[in-house]
Design a protein around this motif. Structure first.
Motif, PDB file in Angstrom:
ATOM      1  N   ILE A  90       3.283   2.968  -2.724  1.00  0.00           N
ATOM      2  CA  ILE A  90       1.913   2.506  -2.889  1.00  0.00           C
ATOM      3  C   ILE A  90       1.784   1.627  -4.134  1.00  0.00           C
ATOM      4  O   ILE A  90       1.113   0.594  -4.132  1.00  0.00           O
ATOM      5  CB  ILE A  90       0.961   3.716  -2.965  1.00  0.00           C
TER       6      ILE A  90
ATOM      7  N   LEU B 146      -0.537  11.694   3.528  1.00  0.00           N
ATOM      8  CA  LEU B 146      -0.393  10.257   3.280  1.00  0.00           C
ATOM      9  C   LEU B 146      -1.456   9.463   4.014  1.00  0.00           C
ATOM     10  O   LEU B 146      -1.954   8.455   3.511  1.00  0.00           O
ATOM     11  CB  LEU B 146       1.007   9.807   3.703  1.00  0.00           C
TER      12      LEU B 146
ATOM     13  N   THR C 181      -3.415   7.875   1.120  1.00  0.00           N
ATOM     14  CA  THR C 181      -2.953   6.522   0.839  1.00  0.00           C
ATOM     15  C   THR C 181      -4.111   5.586   0.479  1.00  0.00           C
ATOM     16  O   THR C 181      -4.046   4.863  -0.525  1.00  0.00           O
ATOM     17  CB  THR C 181      -2.141   5.957   2.025  1.00  0.00           C
TER      18      THR C 181
END
Length: 417
Positions: free
Chosen positions: A20, A136, A140
């Motif tokens: 990320i 995630l 995210t």
């Protein structure tokens, strides 16, 4: 199961937070695609190398203590990543995080084999494994927003501090079945009669077997069985797709497909949501097949093989002209990866009872060589603005994994040692 789910969410956030932060981080530190591949792979070097020592520890140290210690230490190393200022520092700290996370999945396997009878085990494994995807998927975008507001440093500091807090919570809450408050004898009997190894943590129940072999002979045993090599190679294939998504996927969208980072943070969550659906449905389907009379081999292997074949559809992204088409192929492929991710159910069903940790360690060692090789291979396969060879490689690994399960694993039953 809920405790393991949260732990896996944190575990995978600390594996993937680099992906990320990568576009901004690598630009700031002037790291090219080849060196980026080495940074991405650094976690995998020590994670794979420490699997056998980690598995050895799992067979000897109680999960309550070992998991708490590992969680707190790798989370502190993650916090320190937020202050890294060079290529060397990034690699060194990722090596530390990889080494400290090594016992995690062997501990998960030991806990689920202790707490769940065979007929419920794939559902439990599917549920806690889904944590690596659902965390995630939902977090995210949060981490992408955090980076946009506070910079890439905040991504590592925030995930690391969460891990430290959860390590303390695990130590306070987790107990073995006979010691867990609220568990009665009837439940212990249900687990035990159904194949759960409720007394594996008791020294008195393990000592006669422990004297039957040396560490080296035990290692030779778990390295010398063809059917175990079938699941080892298969796990390498499953992890090849997984580690593409954990490392290069956001960079692929931003740098090679032209998305801005804020947009890609939300689009990148769709494949993870699909993988979450895949792994949960796979575990439920596997246990349903087993309860309906299917052999353990059919019930466990069928979802894995089908999932790997679906994963190979990632190659379609090479021919998609729109970003919507790319995301569609990625979503289908990662659904397949999730569907194939109940592989620990085979380790749980095949491993000798006294060697659950060691077998899990070898399984995770070989499987996570993909964490080393995949980021580096992709770094070298990328040619200018062309990512197609890297995508083709991931598809080929998925096909190799399906053949491994079809040709090598055979009948699934617990081995004797």
């Amino acid at each position: 199961m809920a405790l393991m789910f949260v732990t896996v969410v944190i575990n995978y956030l600390d594996r993937s937070n680099l992906s990320i932060a990568a576009p901004e981080l690598f630009r700031e530190l002037d790291i090219d695609s080849v060196r980026a591949g080495f940074v991405f792979s650094a976690f995998g070097w020590t994670y794979a190398l420490m699997q056998i020592p980690g598995g050895w520890l799992v067979d000897r140290v109680a999960p309550r203590v070992l998991y708490a210690a590992a969680l707190i230490l790798w989370s502190l190393a993650t916090v320190m990543l937020g202050f890294a200022g060079s290529f060397v520092a990034l690699v060194a700290l990722r090596l530390v995080v990889g080494a400290l996370e090594a016992p995690a999945y062997p501990i998960n396997n030991r806990v689920v084999t202790t707490w769940f009878p065979t007929r419920e085990r794939a559902t439990a494994i599917g549920f806690y494994t889904s944590g690596q995807f659902v965390g995630l998927a939902f977090l995210t975008p949060v981490l992408a927003w955090l980076q946009a507001r506070l910079g890439w440093h905040a991504v590592f500091v925030s995930t690391g501090l969460i891990g430290v807090a959860w390590g303390l919570a695990w130590f306070a809450i987790y107990r073995e079945p006979r010691a867990f408050r609220g568990v009665n004898q009837a439940e212990i009997e249900v687990i035990s009669k159904g194949g759960g190894l409720v007394d594996i943590g008791n020294a008195s129940s393990r000592s006669p077997e422990k004297r039957t072999g040396s560490t080296w002979s035990d290692l030779a045993l778990v390295l010398g069985r063809r059917k175990l090599w079938g699941v080892y190679i298969g796990q390498f294939a499953v992890n090849s797709t997984l580690w593409f998504f954990l490392t290069w996927f956001p960079t692929y969208l931003v740098k090679y497909r032209g998305l801005d980072f804020a947009t890609s943070g939300f689009l990148a969550s769709l494949p993870f949501l699909a993988a979450f659906v895949g792994v949960v449905s796979s575990g439920v389907l596997s246990d349903w097949l087993f309860r309906k009379g299917a052999s353990q081999g059919l019930a466990r292997k069928l979802p894995i093989i089908v999932g790997l074949l679906i994963s190979a559809s990632i190659v379609g992204a090479n021919y998609a002209s729109s970003i919507e088409g790319v995301i569609a192929f990625m979503t289908i492929a990662f659904f397949g990866n999730g569907f194939a991710s109940i592989t620990w159910s085979l380790v749980s069903g095949l491993a000798p009872a006294r060697l659950l940790g060691l077998t899990g360690g070898v399984f995770n060692l070989i499987g996570n060589l993909a964490a080393v090789s995949t980021p580096i291979v992709i770094g070298y396969l990328v040619d200018g603005a062309d990512f197609s060879r890297a995508i083709t490689y991931i598809a080929a690994m998925a096909l190799l994994g399906s053949l491994s399960y079809i040709l090598l694993v055979g009948k699934v039953e617990r081995m004797q040692a």
